[in-house]
Design an enzyme around this catalytic site. Sequence first.
Site: not given
Length: 295
Positions: A128-130, A132
């Site tokens: 879910a991390c772009g 981060c």
Amino acid sequence: MSPIKYFDVKQSHSFDQLWQSDSVQDCVIAEEPLEVWLQIQTASANNNSMKAQPLLTLMRTPGDDINLVTGWLLTSGTIDSLSQIKAIHHSGLARVKQGSSNRVLVTLGADVKIDLPALIRQEYASSACGVCGQQSIENILLRLEQKQQIKNQGCLPLKVADIAVLMDKFSQALPLFKQTGGNHGVALFKQNAEIVDIREDVGRHNALDKLIGANAELLFTNSEQQKGLGLILSGRVGFEMIQKAVMANINYVLALGAPSSLAIELAKEADIVLVGFIKAQRFNVYCGEQKLAFS
């Protein structure tokens, strides 16, 4: 995809309202870690590379790994062009044993000017991390300003009637979602309502990086074909998704879900048409309405 056995529990419609369960075999979306290792060629005559170092770990749906890493390198601003990638391939013991590998090694050219220690991200990056763990959002915004200077030249308005056509094509072409219901999808389209490519992944940022990596020659080449390209997103729109869209010279972002406030602000700055909450006969235009043709 991975087959899995689970129990389907539901309430009986009988008078006594008993609960019942049935054993079911189904498919779920696969999720595994991918290690990305990086090395940079030296300028010496023998053209050796410096020792490879771990860059980051992504949680992704296996497959399309080379495009995923290529897209991430381009949209994160680590590299400016495909020519800076001298080699990229799976590595590790699994590859030696002719099995599937969860490690990719990237070799960049000696002309790439990056601070490798500062770039290396030791922390865990989820699907879910772009962006981060990036040292500074300001650094990203600076690169976006540079990209924006060569974008949106001679782009024709997008027909509003084509949005429904594009969304229908998109919904019919998501094989993993149809089988698992547990992943995100993204599509690249042209202004004539033509879907160029579709990619899927358990993470929406991964899906977009896979799409961008697979179509890097089109997206990062200054040509007539680059004008009027857009994205379709299956979920919500965060800052990172618009950031990647700007880096890839995208003009339109169409989403089934909602945008965040920062995503809207960045889309406005980048002169991107941002459309969300798209339904059969209704949608919200958050910015760029002047680049839509309503007639």
